[in-house]
Design an enzyme around this catalytic site. Structure first.
Site, PDB file in Angstrom:
ATOM      1  N   VAL B  86     -49.635 -21.496   7.639  1.00  0.00           N
ATOM      2  CA  VAL B  86     -50.520 -20.405   7.196  1.00  0.00           C
ATOM      3  C   VAL B  86     -50.765 -20.484   5.686  1.00  0.00           C
ATOM      4  O   VAL B  86     -51.887 -20.359   5.209  1.00  0.00           O
ATOM      5  CB  VAL B  86     -49.945 -19.033   7.595  1.00  0.00           C
ATOM      6  CG1 VAL B  86     -50.855 -17.907   7.126  1.00  0.00           C
ATOM      7  CG2 VAL B  86     -49.743 -18.969   9.103  1.00  0.00           C
ATOM      8  N   CYS B  87     -49.667 -20.747   4.939  1.00  0.00           N
ATOM      9  CA  CYS B  87     -49.785 -20.823   3.471  1.00  0.00           C
ATOM     10  C   CYS B  87     -50.782 -21.883   3.063  1.00  0.00           C
ATOM     11  O   CYS B  87     -51.484 -21.740   2.056  1.00  0.00           O
ATOM     12  CB  CYS B  87     -48.440 -21.170   2.846  1.00  0.00           C
ATOM     13  SG  CYS B  87     -47.084 -20.154   3.409  1.00  0.00           S
ATOM     14  N   SER B  88     -50.846 -22.982   3.814  1.00  0.00           N
ATOM     15  CA  SER B  88     -51.655 -24.124   3.405  1.00  0.00           C
ATOM     16  C   SER B  88     -53.143 -23.902   3.598  1.00  0.00           C
ATOM     17  O   SER B  88     -53.935 -24.791   3.250  1.00  0.00           O
ATOM     18  CB  SER B  88     -51.188 -25.390   4.152  1.00  0.00           C
ATOM     19  OG  SER B  88     -49.882 -25.725   3.741  1.00  0.00           O
TER      20      SER B  88
END
Lengths: 191, 194
Positions: B86-88
């Site tokens: 998700v962060c990426s």
């Protein structure tokens, strides 16, 4: 000649590894043969409703409500860099489709995987996307399609009973819009 | 020779595709699977002065929160870890939406408990980010802990804090770690700041 072949092989090694990013890991081509009657989240703006032949308003619509023999669906995400980079090509594809004899038989729409209405709207505005885009905030459509990578393109043919056959699909950027359209229309027997 | 030039031209085109800004190669992403949605207890509240901090940034400098007072609204974006799913795409999304923050006189400060070298490799693969990325690695998770968003595993929650130009917290979203916060909500809350 040997140097030419060696150079070409070297280039393939360099290019193919990282170039598979939309097709590996998180995003795969699900190779679907059929697609269920997906529910597309509203609201549906009047221009989108007029193009697709569905009711305008806040409510959701189903794929089967779209008045078309074929549906060209792009699964994209506002957060997907490949989708961002491909947006101009996708717009060009739509323009070519509209000018082609198949325009009356093929309608185009996008599904924003994991995107809220705001995010879909921002993507639409930023790239002046001329065809209808639908949010899929909870990944409901995306899950129903077995979670393809993005961008993912599907040409669907309605079976008249609420399901759709996948005539053609493609994962990732497609390159030349004209050639891509020709390929799709040929697969659909529209060319 | 002309054929070699043609092949080289094709190679240049193909090689340009994976070099797209913001594209973290999916093969480099570690998927931790579904995690407990929230695993910490918030220690700050809306209306309270934001705890100040100074953290090292990927660029080699240090960033102090209070240095933005009187100049910029601040969106603190805590994320769990580099090279995770998700962060990426959350931070590249903030790259894509840069004008939405700038139009609201806001800067994003990205924070994770990764060390700076890991953050450097990650942000480089994203093609760079317009906002500072700060390391809360040592003392480990001290800033995350001060805000009450340090999980028991040692990583931060996926959390958004909006801080106004007076340094006051105006919005908090400790989000389900498995999903992305709605960009629209962040933009609306920034729009509500005086």
């Amino acid at each position: 000649m040997h140097r030419f072949i060696a150079l070409f092989a070297l280039m393939l090694v360099f290019c193919w590894g990282p170039g598979l990013s939309w097709a590996s890991g998180q995003g795969q081509d699900p190779h679907l043969t059929t697609v269920a009657d997906l529910e597309l989240a509203g609201p549906v703006a009047k221009p989108a409703a007029a193009y697709l032949g569905v009711p305008a308003g806040e409510g959701a619509v189903r794929l089967s409500q779209v008045k078309a023999e074929f549906l060209l669906v792009e699964v994209f995400s506002m957060y997907c860099p490949y989708c961002q980079a491909e947006a101009k090509n996708v717009n060009a594809l739509h323009a070519l489709l509209q000018k082609s004899p198949a325009a009356a038989r093929v309608k185009m729409l996008g599904i924003g995987a994991g995107n809220t209405p705001f995010e879909v709207e921002f993507f639409r505005d930023k790239y002046a996307v001329p065809f209808p885009l639908f949010p899929d905030a909870e990944f409901a459509c995306h899950k129903s399609l077995n979670g393809p990578g993005t961008p993912y393109f599907m040409l669907l043919k309605a079976d008249g009973a609420g399901a759709f056959a996948v005539v053609f699909s493609h994962l990732g950027p497609f390159g030349d819009p004209g050639k891509f359209l020709d390929t799709m229309l040929a697969k659909a027997g529209l060319k | 020779m002309p054929r070699m030039i043609a092949v080289f031209a094709v190679w240049v085109v193909l090689a340009a595709v994976p070099a797209l800004a913001g594209a973290v190669d999916a093969g480099h992403i570690y998927d931790p699977g579904q995690l407990k949605s929230v695993d910490s207890v918030l220690k700050v509240a809306v209306g309270q002065q934001a705890p100040d901090f100074t953290l090292p940034a990927v660029g080699g400098n240090h960033v102090t929160l209070s240095s933005y007072q009187g100049r910029k609204n601040v969106v603190l974006s805590f994320v769990p870890a580099a090279f995770t799913p998700v962060c990426s795409d959350q931070w590249p999304g903030y790259n894509f939406a840069r004008e939405l923050f700038e139009q609201r006189d806001a800067v994003v400060l990205g924070i994770s408990t990764d060390n700076t070298p890991s953050q450097y490799a990650w942000t480089k693969e994203m093609g760079g980010l317009w906002f500072p990325v700060l390391s809360d690695f040592w003392p480990h998770g001290a800033v995350s802990s001060a805000y009450g968003v340090l999980r028991s595993s040692g990583v931060s929650e996926r959390a958004i804090f909006i801080i106004d130009k007076a340094g006051v917290i105006r919005f908090i979203d400790v989000h389900d770690i498995n999903t992305r916060p709605d960009l629209g909500l962040i933009v609306r809350e920034l729009g509500n700041l005086k």
